[in-house]
Design a protein around this motif. Structure first.
Motif, PDB file in Angstrom:
ATOM      1  N   TRP A  20       0.802  -1.208   0.000  1.00 22.33           N
ATOM      2  CA  TRP A  20       0.000   0.000   0.000  1.00 22.33           C
ATOM      3  C   TRP A  20       0.845   1.273   0.000  1.00 22.33           C
ATOM      4  N   ASP A  21       2.152   1.154   0.111  1.00 27.87           N
ATOM      5  CA  ASP A  21       2.993   2.325   0.347  1.00 27.87           C
ATOM      6  C   ASP A  21       2.788   3.440  -0.666  1.00 27.87           C
ATOM      7  N   ASP A  22       2.718   3.098  -1.921  1.00 27.26           N
ATOM      8  CA  ASP A  22       2.637   4.110  -2.965  1.00 27.26           C
ATOM      9  C   ASP A  22       1.258   4.192  -3.605  1.00 27.26           C
ATOM     10  N   VAL A  23       0.258   3.716  -2.905  1.00 22.73           N
ATOM     11  CA  VAL A  23      -1.094   3.701  -3.458  1.00 22.73           C
ATOM     12  C   VAL A  23      -1.859   4.930  -2.976  1.00 22.73           C
ATOM     13  N   TYR A  24      -2.244   5.771  -3.925  1.00 23.57           N
ATOM     14  CA  TYR A  24      -3.095   6.917  -3.608  1.00 23.57           C
ATOM     15  C   TYR A  24      -4.538   6.442  -3.487  1.00 23.57           C
ATOM     16  N   ASP A  25      -5.262   6.933  -2.490  1.00 31.88           N
ATOM     17  CA  ASP A  25      -6.671   6.563  -2.323  1.00 31.88           C
ATOM     18  C   ASP A  25      -7.492   7.830  -2.122  1.00 31.88           C
ATOM     19  N   GLY A  26      -8.464   8.056  -3.004  1.00 34.39           N
ATOM     20  CA  GLY A  26      -9.256   9.273  -2.952  1.00 34.39           C
ATOM     21  C   GLY A  26     -10.104   9.402  -1.702  1.00 34.39           C
ATOM     22  N   MET A  27     -10.656   8.291  -1.217  1.00 37.19           N
ATOM     23  CA  MET A  27     -11.463   8.352   0.000  1.00 37.19           C
ATOM     24  C   MET A  27     -10.603   8.733   1.202  1.00 37.19           C
ATOM     25  N   GLU A  28      -9.462   8.093   1.304  1.00 37.71           N
ATOM     26  CA  GLU A  28      -8.539   8.387   2.409  1.00 37.71           C
ATOM     27  C   GLU A  28      -8.153   9.862   2.411  1.00 37.71           C
ATOM     28  N   GLU A  29      -7.742  10.365   1.244  1.00 31.98           N
ATOM     29  CA  GLU A  29      -7.295  11.750   1.175  1.00 31.98           C
ATOM     30  C   GLU A  29      -8.458  12.724   1.309  1.00 31.98           C
ATOM     31  N   GLY A  30      -9.654  12.302   0.858  1.00 30.80           N
ATOM     32  CA  GLY A  30     -10.816  13.150   1.052  1.00 30.80           C
ATOM     33  C   GLY A  30     -11.103  13.404   2.518  1.00 30.80           C
ATOM     34  N   TRP A  31     -11.095  12.344   3.313  1.00 31.22           N
ATOM     35  CA  TRP A  31     -11.319  12.530   4.754  1.00 31.22           C
ATOM     36  C   TRP A  31     -10.229  13.391   5.373  1.00 31.22           C
ATOM     37  N   ARG A  32      -9.013  13.244   4.889  1.00 33.23           N
ATOM     38  CA  ARG A  32      -7.915  14.062   5.434  1.00 33.23           C
ATOM     39  C   ARG A  32      -8.208  15.544   5.214  1.00 33.23           C
ATOM     40  N   SER A  33      -8.630  15.891   3.999  1.00 34.07           N
ATOM     41  CA  SER A  33      -8.980  17.288   3.705  1.00 34.07           C
ATOM     42  C   SER A  33     -10.153  17.753   4.561  1.00 34.07           C
ATOM     43  N   PHE A  34     -11.200  16.935   4.601  1.00 31.87           N
ATOM     44  CA  PHE A  34     -12.431  17.378   5.247  1.00 31.87           C
ATOM     45  C   PHE A  34     -12.270  17.500   6.756  1.00 31.87           C
ATOM     46  N   PHE A  35     -11.478  16.614   7.357  1.00 34.15           N
ATOM     47  CA  PHE A  35     -11.228  16.743   8.796  1.00 34.15           C
ATOM     48  C   PHE A  35     -10.496  18.040   9.115  1.00 34.15           C
TER      49      PHE A  35
END
Length: 226
Positions: free
Chosen positions: A94-109
């Motif tokens: 998973w090291d280099d895998v971008y995930d839109g849901m993961e990063e979306g929550w990061r932004s929204f939090f």
């Protein structure tokens, strides 16, 4: 790699008590002040995610249909909010895998933290800019005169001198030189129509040189794009 979705665990500590954070993540009016960005059907998106496909377990957990959940961990006047999609994060797949849901929550939090800690007055209005560029190009547009708010592999968030929250989010590491999909979300509060129009014109002018440039906001009942 397996076809299973990438597990994630995203968390942010907010300077507010648990009940305040719980209300902000369950009341549709308050969700609109931090979640996502303005577009033609933000209210419908909020209804779909937080009502139609969510189960509340007050005062600390919300479960979603896909097996992910939000949870709150209180600590006096501070609360950690966490988004989790269960699964093993062991190994290097998973090291280099971008995930839109993961990063979306990061932004929204971080947008939620801004709302509850800074407590800006007035309603939120956002400008969402997308395009294809190297991170350095977009970071140069944002400039270096802002107050750092959050930095991670795919995101840099600052508060500029006008007090607006600027979220740069890329699908490639910000430290690299690869071009790829990238976005900039400008969050404002309390601006009247004239002031917001001036901010929109300024950022639209900055963004027009980015390949595949698109600017989305809500102006009355219309979505503005270029």
């Amino acid at each position: 790699m397996s076809e299973q979705p990438k597990p994630y665990r995203v968390e942010t500590t907010i300077g507010a008590d648990r009940d305040t954070v719980w209300r902000a993540m369950t009341d549709a009016v308050q969700i609109r002040e931090w979640f996502g960005w303005d577009h033609g059907d933000l209210d419908g998106e909020i209804q779909y995610i937080f009502v139609d496909h969510a189960k509340q377990e007050p005062p600390e957990r919300m479960l979603f249909d896909d097996g992910s959940y939000l949870e709150l961990v209180p600590d006096g006047h501070r609360t950690t909010i966490r988004a989790v999609l269960p699964g093993s994060l062991d190994g290097t797949d998973w090291d280099d895998v971008y995930d839109g849901m993961e990063e979306g929550w990061r932004s929204f939090f971080e947008q939620l933290r801004f709302l509850l800690e800074i407590r800006p007055q007035g309603r939120r209005r956002t400008i969402y800019l997308t395009g294809t560029a190297a991170a350095a190009e977009v970071l140069a547009i944002v400039g270096t005169d802002g107050q750092p708010w959050h930095t991670s592999r795919y995101q840099q968030i600052t508060v500029n001198q006008a007090g607006h929250l600027l979220v740069v989010a890329a699908q490639a590491p910000l430290t690299g030189d690869a071009e790829g999909p990238i976005s900039l979300t400008i969050t404002t509060y309390g601006l009247d129509d004239a002031a917001f129009a001036a901010v929109l014109a300024e950022w639209t002018a900055h963004w027009t040189g980015v390949p595949d440039a698109k600017v989305t906001t809500k102006a009355g009942e219309s979505t503005v794009t270029i």
